[in-house]
Design a protein around this motif. Structure first.
Motif, PDB file in Angstrom:
ATOM      1  N   UNK A 153       0.819  -1.213   0.000  1.00 21.40           N
ATOM      2  CA  UNK A 153       0.000   0.000   0.000  1.00 21.40           C
ATOM      3  C   UNK A 153       0.857   1.270   0.000  1.00 21.40           C
ATOM      4  N   UNK A 154       1.815   1.331   0.902  1.00 24.69           N
ATOM      5  CA  UNK A 154       2.624   2.551   1.042  1.00 24.69           C
ATOM      6  C   UNK A 154       3.919   2.501   0.248  1.00 24.69           C
ATOM      7  N   UNK A 155       4.360   1.292  -0.109  1.00 23.85           N
ATOM      8  CA  UNK A 155       5.646   1.143  -0.780  1.00 23.85           C
ATOM      9  C   UNK A 155       6.828   1.168   0.165  1.00 23.85           C
ATOM     10  N   UNK A 156       6.594   1.271   1.470  1.00 26.63           N
ATOM     11  CA  UNK A 156       7.687   1.324   2.447  1.00 26.63           C
ATOM     12  C   UNK A 156       8.522   0.043   2.356  1.00 26.63           C
ATOM     13  N   UNK A 157       9.845   0.228   2.265  1.00 24.47           N
ATOM     14  CA  UNK A 157      10.778  -0.892   2.130  1.00 24.47           C
ATOM     15  C   UNK A 157      11.366  -1.240   3.493  1.00 24.47           C
ATOM     16  N   UNK A 158      11.307  -2.507   3.844  1.00 27.41           N
ATOM     17  CA  UNK A 158      11.903  -2.966   5.098  1.00 27.41           C
ATOM     18  C   UNK A 158      13.362  -3.380   4.869  1.00 27.41           C
ATOM     19  N   UNK A 159      14.209  -3.266   5.878  1.00 30.09           N
ATOM     20  CA  UNK A 159      15.635  -3.632   5.749  1.00 30.09           C
ATOM     21  C   UNK A 159      15.816  -5.148   5.812  1.00 30.09           C
ATOM     22  N   UNK A 160      15.543  -5.812   4.705  1.00 32.66           N
ATOM     23  CA  UNK A 160      15.492  -7.274   4.711  1.00 32.66           C
ATOM     24  C   UNK A 160      16.865  -7.906   4.993  1.00 32.66           C
ATOM     25  N   UNK A 161      17.935  -7.251   4.591  1.00 33.15           N
ATOM     26  CA  UNK A 161      19.277  -7.798   4.901  1.00 33.15           C
ATOM     27  C   UNK A 161      19.498  -7.826   6.407  1.00 33.15           C
ATOM     28  N   UNK A 162      19.159  -6.737   7.089  1.00 32.64           N
ATOM     29  CA  UNK A 162      19.339  -6.677   8.534  1.00 32.64           C
ATOM     30  C   UNK A 162      18.411  -7.665   9.255  1.00 32.64           C
ATOM     31  N   UNK A 163      17.167  -7.784   8.744  1.00 28.83           N
ATOM     32  CA  UNK A 163      16.222  -8.738   9.337  1.00 28.83           C
ATOM     33  C   UNK A 163      16.746 -10.158   9.178  1.00 28.83           C
ATOM     34  N   UNK A 164      17.245 -10.472   7.982  1.00 30.41           N
ATOM     35  CA  UNK A 164      17.780 -11.810   7.724  1.00 30.41           C
ATOM     36  C   UNK A 164      18.986 -12.098   8.614  1.00 30.41           C
ATOM     37  N   UNK A 165      19.837 -11.104   8.807  1.00 33.62           N
ATOM     38  CA  UNK A 165      21.016 -11.292   9.662  1.00 33.62           C
ATOM     39  C   UNK A 165      20.619 -11.574  11.107  1.00 33.62           C
ATOM     40  N   UNK A 166      19.598 -10.846  11.592  1.00 34.27           N
ATOM     41  CA  UNK A 166      19.109 -11.077  12.959  1.00 34.27           C
ATOM     42  C   UNK A 166      18.585 -12.506  13.097  1.00 34.27           C
ATOM     43  N   UNK A 167      17.784 -12.922  12.130  1.00 33.97           N
ATOM     44  CA  UNK A 167      17.202 -14.268  12.189  1.00 33.97           C
ATOM     45  C   UNK A 167      18.280 -15.340  12.104  1.00 33.97           C
ATOM     46  N   UNK A 186      16.779  -4.650  -6.858  1.00 36.07           N
ATOM     47  CA  UNK A 186      17.651  -5.814  -7.001  1.00 36.07           C
ATOM     48  C   UNK A 186      17.623  -6.638  -5.720  1.00 36.07           C
ATOM     49  N   UNK A 187      17.638  -7.960  -5.867  1.00 38.51           N
ATOM     50  CA  UNK A 187      17.643  -8.851  -4.718  1.00 38.51           C
ATOM     51  C   UNK A 187      18.471 -10.074  -5.078  1.00 38.51           C
ATOM     52  N   UNK A 188      19.587 -10.240  -4.380  1.00 43.07           N
ATOM     53  CA  UNK A 188      20.470 -11.375  -4.637  1.00 43.07           C
ATOM     54  C   UNK A 188      20.514 -12.256  -3.392  1.00 43.07           C
ATOM     55  N   UNK A 189      19.900 -13.410  -3.479  1.00 45.30           N
ATOM     56  CA  UNK A 189      19.809 -14.305  -2.335  1.00 45.30           C
ATOM     57  C   UNK A 189      21.147 -14.929  -1.964  1.00 45.30           C
ATOM     58  N   UNK A 190      22.142 -14.771  -2.823  1.00 44.22           N
ATOM     59  CA  UNK A 190      23.483 -15.233  -2.469  1.00 44.22           C
ATOM     60  C   UNK A 190      24.102 -14.317  -1.417  1.00 44.22           C
ATOM     61  N   UNK A 191      23.589 -13.082  -1.327  1.00 46.36           N
ATOM     62  CA  UNK A 191      24.149 -12.101  -0.395  1.00 46.36           C
ATOM     63  C   UNK A 191      23.247 -11.815   0.797  1.00 46.36           C
ATOM     64  N   UNK A 192      21.987 -12.234   0.727  1.00 49.15           N
ATOM     65  CA  UNK A 192      21.044 -11.979   1.817  1.00 49.15           C
ATOM     66  C   UNK A 192      20.529 -13.332   2.311  1.00 49.15           C
ATOM     67  N   UNK A 193      20.779 -13.667   3.575  1.00 54.59           N
ATOM     68  CA  UNK A 193      20.436 -15.009   4.070  1.00 54.59           C
ATOM     69  C   UNK A 193      18.960 -15.217   4.394  1.00 54.59           C
ATOM     70  N   UNK A 194      18.088 -14.818   3.472  1.00 48.46           N
ATOM     71  CA  UNK A 194      16.659 -15.123   3.604  1.00 48.46           C
ATOM     72  C   UNK A 194      16.476 -16.626   3.423  1.00 48.46           C
ATOM     73  N   UNK A 195      15.689 -17.242   4.282  1.00 49.42           N
ATOM     74  CA  UNK A 195      15.490 -18.684   4.204  1.00 49.42           C
ATOM     75  C   UNK A 195      14.409 -19.061   3.202  1.00 49.42           C
TER      76      UNK A 195
END
Length: 390
Positions: A153-167, A186-195
């Motif tokens: 709705x708002x387009x607000x972007x969350x810091x997914x790299x930081x969230x992934x690092x915490x998890x 851009x989103x590179x899953x090799x660099x962001x540890x999203x499960x």
């Protein structure tokens, strides 16, 4: 005035290149991809393998980490319900966010009735999460964190790299709904540890009814039971005959997807023109990182439904397409402490690569005139002008 489409966060126009790749598998090579005993079946199977590679290559992951679904809502249900069932011994606690998509919130509410405990993290007035609060909310029995990449709705972007690092640091699975983010950033899953991650093709100029689910291959495999049982399609994760043309369209849409700099230029032009020319008009979450194509704008003391009815030639929305028809204010704006009145006065504008500058200028002129006309007949606006209401 010609038809103007500014509701691209709901769905997008299919790209001609995507349709071109799909058509042969609708008309000529229409074999079942599981019928590999004959040529048409093998052609379909090979086309799916190519589409899987196109998605994996774009996301920076392995081909066997990509599973095709009917879209993000199915994937959300598969993941949330599946994790809740498979990880009961570890715990029954999930963390999500108050501004998440309804697919996540509704499914979490159902899981609560089945004994799961869900923590709903708040956001501030800019729609941002408190990452320290997220980390502090993780418990020994937390099995999953489900937080989207960008708000629809708002387009607000969350810091997914930081969230992934915490998890990762806390040994908790991170599931990211990247439906609005994919194809715009851009989103590179090799660099962001999203499960685990999901998206839908129709948000990136692909066909409706298809999407993909990424599940990272780990030394300790992630356990997600099938939501739809049947044959052994998708490594047993999703039964059912392959929707070959749509899967091909999904792969092609991913392959050609990219961010276009002019979209942000047009979005900024829209916001500057509207907020400078219309009194009591403001953008939600203007001071944080947002998707380049998205703007949620309030026109105070006037109902957004009335504006849309007065401008039938412009396709807009008052929030998520999945929540259209609801009488309640936007749950996303509510989570940002926006008043109900301002929520009901807000319109979402979402642009695409097909949006033209002239369309933005026409929309501005139409809105300026319509807001002035509707307000001129409004007793509420008169009360505001007389200083009797805020």
């Amino acid at each position: 005035m010609s038809w103007i489409y500014l509701d691209n966060n709901a769905t997008t126009k299919i790209d001609p290149a995507v349709l071109e790749d799909m058509l042969p598998f609708l008309q000529e090579s229409y074999g079942n991809a599981s019928s590999v005993q004959h040529r048409m079946g093998r052609e379909a199977n090979e086309a799916i393998a190519l589409a899987r590679h196109q998605v994996a290559f774009k996301l920076g992951c392995k081909d066997n980490e990509i599973f095709f679904t009917s879209g993000a809502t199915e994937a959300v249900n598969t993941v949330l319900r599946g994790i809740a069932d498979a990880y009961q011994r570890k715990g029954k606690h999930i963390i999500t966010c108050l501004s998440e998509h309804k697919a996540v919130l509704t499914t979490c509410a159902l899981l609560e009735k089945r004994g799961m405990e869900v923590t709903y993290l708040p956001v501030n007035q800019q729609g941002q999460l408190d990452l320290q609060l997220l980390e502090d909310s993780i418990r020994d029995d937390t099995v999953l964190v489900s937080i989207m990449a960008a708000n629809n709705e708002t387009g607000v972007i969350h810091p997914i790299k930081e969230i992934a690092d915490i998890c990762q640091r806390r040994d908790v699975l991170y599931f990211c709904d990247a439906t609005q983010y994919i194809g715009k950033k851009e989103l590179n899953l090799a660099n962001i540890p999203i499960d685990i991650l999901t998206f839908s093709a129709h948000k990136i100029h692909g066909p409706k009814g298809v999407g993909a689910l990424f599940i990272r291959r780990k030394s300790k495999p992630i356990q997600i039971p099938a939501l739809i049982s049947g044959g052994k399609q998708e490594q047993g994760l999703r039964g059912g005959t392959y929707n070959v043309p749509n899967i091909i369209g999904c792969g092609k849409a991913m392959e050609i997807s990219k961010n276009h700099a002019y979209i942000k230029v047009y979005r900024d032009l829209l916001e500057e023109q509207l907020t400078s020319r219309i009194p009591q008009c403001f953008v939600h979450a203007p001071a944080t990182s947002r998707l380049d194509n998205t703007s949620f704008i309030a026109f105070r003391h006037i109902k957004s439904a009335e504006l849309m009815t007065s401008m039938p030639q412009i396709a807009l929305s008052s929030g998520s397409a999945c929540a259209s028809g609801l009488l309640d204010p936007s749950h996303v704006l509510k989570s940002m402490q926006v008043s109900d009145e301002d929520s009901f006065s807000s319109l979402r504008f979402s642009l695409s690569k097909y949006t033209e500058r002239e369309e933005i200028l026409q929309t501005v002129e139409e809105l300026v005139a319509t807001v002035e006309q509707v307000r001129s007949l409004s007793p509420i606006w008169k009360l505001f002008q007389d200083g009797l209401i805020d």
